[in-house]
Design a protein around this motif. Structure first.
Motif, PDB file in Angstrom:
ATOM      1  N   ALA A  17       0.831  -1.205   0.000  1.00 12.70           N
ATOM      2  CA  ALA A  17       0.000   0.000   0.000  1.00 12.70           C
ATOM      3  C   ALA A  17       0.870   1.262   0.000  1.00 12.70           C
ATOM      4  CB  ALA A  17      -0.919  -0.006   1.220  1.00 12.70           C
ATOM      5  N   LEU A  18       1.966   1.228   0.743  1.00 12.39           N
ATOM      6  CA  LEU A  18       2.886   2.367   0.771  1.00 12.39           C
ATOM      7  C   LEU A  18       3.443   2.640  -0.624  1.00 12.39           C
ATOM      8  CD1 LEU A  18       4.378   4.284   2.912  1.00 12.39           C
ATOM      9  CD2 LEU A  18       6.315   2.739   2.590  1.00 12.39           C
ATOM     10  N   GLY A  19       3.794   1.581  -1.337  1.00 12.32           N
ATOM     11  CA  GLY A  19       4.345   1.744  -2.681  1.00 12.32           C
ATOM     12  C   GLY A  19       3.355   2.385  -3.646  1.00 12.32           C
ATOM     13  N   ILE A  20       2.080   2.002  -3.562  1.00 17.08           N
ATOM     14  CA  ILE A  20       1.057   2.594  -4.421  1.00 17.08           C
ATOM     15  C   ILE A  20       0.978   4.100  -4.182  1.00 17.08           C
ATOM     16  CG2 ILE A  20      -1.432   2.716  -4.882  1.00 17.08           C
ATOM     17  CD1 ILE A  20      -0.328   0.224  -6.033  1.00 17.08           C
ATOM     18  N   GLY A  21       0.920   4.503  -2.912  1.00 17.01           N
ATOM     19  CA  GLY A  21       0.795   5.918  -2.597  1.00 17.01           C
ATOM     20  C   GLY A  21       2.032   6.726  -2.948  1.00 17.01           C
ATOM     21  N   GLU A  22       3.212   6.189  -2.629  1.00 14.88           N
ATOM     22  CA  GLU A  22       4.434   6.960  -2.836  1.00 14.88           C
ATOM     23  C   GLU A  22       4.753   7.170  -4.310  1.00 14.88           C
ATOM     24  OE1 GLU A  22       7.811   6.092  -0.458  1.00 14.88           O
ATOM     25  OE2 GLU A  22       6.775   7.053   1.219  1.00 14.88           O
ATOM     26  N   ALA A  23       4.141   6.398  -5.182  1.00 18.21           N
ATOM     27  CA  ALA A  23       4.350   6.586  -6.613  1.00 18.21           C
ATOM     28  C   ALA A  23       3.852   7.942  -7.093  1.00 18.21           C
ATOM     29  CB  ALA A  23       3.641   5.468  -7.391  1.00 18.21           C
ATOM     30  N   GLY A  24       2.995   8.601  -6.324  1.00 17.31           N
ATOM     31  CA  GLY A  24       2.442   9.872  -6.763  1.00 17.31           C
ATOM     32  C   GLY A  24       3.368  11.056  -6.620  1.00 17.31           C
ATOM     33  N   ASN A  25       4.440  10.930  -5.856  1.00 16.42           N
ATOM     34  CA  ASN A  25       5.273  12.100  -5.562  1.00 16.42           C
ATOM     35  C   ASN A  25       5.941  12.673  -6.799  1.00 16.42           C
ATOM     36  OD1 ASN A  25       6.698  13.839  -3.459  1.00 16.42           O
ATOM     37  ND2 ASN A  25       8.420  12.948  -4.551  1.00 16.42           N
ATOM     38  N   PHE A  26       6.652  11.853  -7.558  1.00 18.18           N
ATOM     39  CA  PHE A  26       7.447  12.399  -8.645  1.00 18.18           C
ATOM     40  C   PHE A  26       6.632  12.811  -9.878  1.00 18.18           C
ATOM     41  CE2 PHE A  26      10.880  10.627  -6.103  1.00 18.18           C
ATOM     42  CZ  PHE A  26      11.777  11.685  -6.147  1.00 18.18           C
ATOM     43  N   PRO A  27       5.623  12.057 -10.298  1.00 19.85           N
ATOM     44  CA  PRO A  27       4.804  12.590 -11.401  1.00 19.85           C
ATOM     45  C   PRO A  27       4.191  13.948 -11.066  1.00 19.85           C
ATOM     46  CG  PRO A  27       4.352  10.266 -11.096  1.00 19.85           C
ATOM     47  CD  PRO A  27       5.230  10.681  -9.950  1.00 19.85           C
ATOM     48  N   SER A  28       3.718  14.112  -9.831  1.00 24.27           N
ATOM     49  CA  SER A  28       3.137  15.389  -9.417  1.00 24.27           C
ATOM     50  C   SER A  28       4.190  16.491  -9.392  1.00 24.27           C
ATOM     51  CB  SER A  28       2.517  15.260  -8.025  1.00 24.27           C
ATOM     52  OG  SER A  28       1.506  14.293  -8.007  1.00 24.27           O
ATOM     53  N   SER A  29       5.351  16.170  -8.845  1.00 23.60           N
ATOM     54  CA  SER A  29       6.396  17.183  -8.715  1.00 23.60           C
ATOM     55  C   SER A  29       6.930  17.620 -10.073  1.00 23.60           C
ATOM     56  CB  SER A  29       7.533  16.640  -7.839  1.00 23.60           C
ATOM     57  OG  SER A  29       7.075  16.366  -6.533  1.00 23.60           O
TER      58      SER A  29
END
Length: 435
Positions: A122-134
């Motif tokens: 679950a952590l991996g799914i959520g943390e994937a959002g950081n770099f595309p957003s940034s």
């Protein structure tokens, strides 16, 4: 004429989010050194004395847990990049922060490898959002000539996150237990979620951006709308997409290897005459990631300076990446030396070069694709990097147990040079796609 500099405050905000992102993901790398954690995950009594066979079993299981995280991270990029391009940067990243923070807190309540597998997934799914957003935020807030430097600045948050983790988590684990370490760092994510939601807007909507700065930001504005439906299959037709895929697939696993296995390297490497435990392991990590933070900023700055000096995009990016690739080559010596100080310096230089490489590869999406495609293209790159990381993670545990660290450091030494060669074949000249 003074144009304003509010855009740099956005970099600071992204830096903060990235720092918390890396704190949450790196707690496990230090918790794994705690005997209580090891015994609880292995399901043995706390009074039991672990044997070398137990420790080898733990490392192999740990490798599979790491594989689960990276697999989820890859799957997260499939969904998150698409989601961000549709919901927008603000709402998309807010969703991701909330998910990874919830999973980070949940790590504190597991008592087995099976439970840890679920929470890390679950952590991996959520943390994937950081770099595309940034990366999408950087494309929204900066002209091309400043993007690599801006990316290098926020990307330095990765190292600050690791430094803070190395400084605080071992101490917290020793004094309050490994569960409190996960709980505390997970709660930090909810704090940064609130800060993000209050402060972020697109530049054309932000009340503190002057008209002069907005015109500066949009000086080389790319086409905002793309005719036709935007899909992964459509993006995969372009060589530019595959250049980003190669840059991430081959280099990201090396960075993941550092994050996952360096605590164990300093704790149990057969070559080092001095070994570290939870009481003293923080210092080399502070040195490594302070130096690599400088690399993230320096190599992002260097690429931008080359462009400001008149170099074209292709020459500036690739020259910087070549310098980074050459700086990684000596790292194989870290697995041979007995001197812990020399090993630390070699790893620090390689980590700095990786972040410089990463800062320039991340700009591929905004350099060559319209802004409305940046998050999805970054998602594709992130997916490929996570897949590469998952593949290396699946083999890293058995390789480390059977052969030591030398094969893994050799892989790290030459991967970047091979990747740059392939990138140059795919895109001899970097130029925007015509969509």
């Amino acid at each position: 004429m003074y144009i304003g500099n509010f855009r740099w405050r956005i970099v600071l905000l992204l830096f903060l989010v990235t720092t918390i992102n890396y704190i949450d993901r790196n707690v496990l790398s230090f918790a794994m050194l705690d005997d209580t954690f090891r015994k609880e995950m292995l399901g043995v009594p706390l009074t039991y004395t672990l044997t070398q066979t137990d420790l080898d079993t733990f490392k192999i299981e740990y490798g599979w847990i790491d594989t689960a995280f990276k697999t989820a991270y890859a799957l997260g990029f499939i969904m998150i990049g698409w989601l961000i391009d549709r919901l927008g940067t603000k709402r998309g990243l807010a969703f991701a922060i909330g998910l990874w923070s919830f999973a980070g807190v949940a790590n504190a309540f597991v008592s087995s490898f099976q439970g840890l597998w679920a929470t890390r997934f679950a952590l991996g799914i959520g943390e994937a959002g950081n770099f595309p957003s940034s990366i999408k935020s950087i494309a929204e807030w900066f002209p091309k000539k400043e993007r690599a430097f801006a990316t290098g600045l926020f990307n330095a948050g990765t190292n600050v996150g690791i430094i803070l983790t190395a400084a605080l988590v071992p101490w917290m684990t020793l004094h309050y237990g490994w569960r409190m370490s996960f709980m505390t760092t997970g709660v930090l994510g909810f704090v940064v979620l609130l800060i993000w939601w209050i402060n972020y807007q697109r530049p054309e909507q932000h009340p503190k951006v002057s008209e002069e700065e907005l015109l500066y930001i949009q000086q080389d504005r790319q086409q905002e709308e793309i005719s036709g439906r935007l899909t992964w299959w459509r993006l995969l037709r372009y060589r530019q997409t595959w250049a980003l895929i190669v840059g991430k697939f081959m280099a990201d696993p090396i960075w993941w290897f550092y994050l996952t296995w360096l605590p164990d390297f300093f704790n149990s490497s057969e070559s080092l005459t001095q070994r570290l435990d939870l009481q003293n392991i923080g210092l080399p990590f502070m040195v490594i990631y302070l130096i690599s933070d400088g690399g993230s900023v320096f190599f992002g700055w260097l690429s931008s300076q080359f462009m400001k000096g008149g170099w074209d995009l292709n020459r500036a990016r690739k020259t910087t990446m070549l310098i980074c690739a050459l700086c990684v080559v000596p790292i194989f010596l870290a697995a041979q030396t007995q001197n812990i100080y020399l090993a630390t310096v070699l790893i620090a230089i390689a980590a700095a070069a990786h972040l410089g490489w990463s800062a320039n590869v991340y700009t591929f999406a905004s350099d060559m694709f319209p802004k409305s495609a940046v998050a999805m293209v970054t998602g594709i790159g992130g997916f490929s990097g996570a897949v590469g990381g998952a593949l290396l993670a699946a083999f890293a545990g058995p390789i480390r147990v059977k052969f030591g660290y030398m094969p893994l450091f050799l892989i790290a030494s030459f991967t970047y040079l091979v990747a740059l060669l392939i990138i140059n074949v795919l895109i001899p000249k970097m130029k925007p796609v015509e969509m």
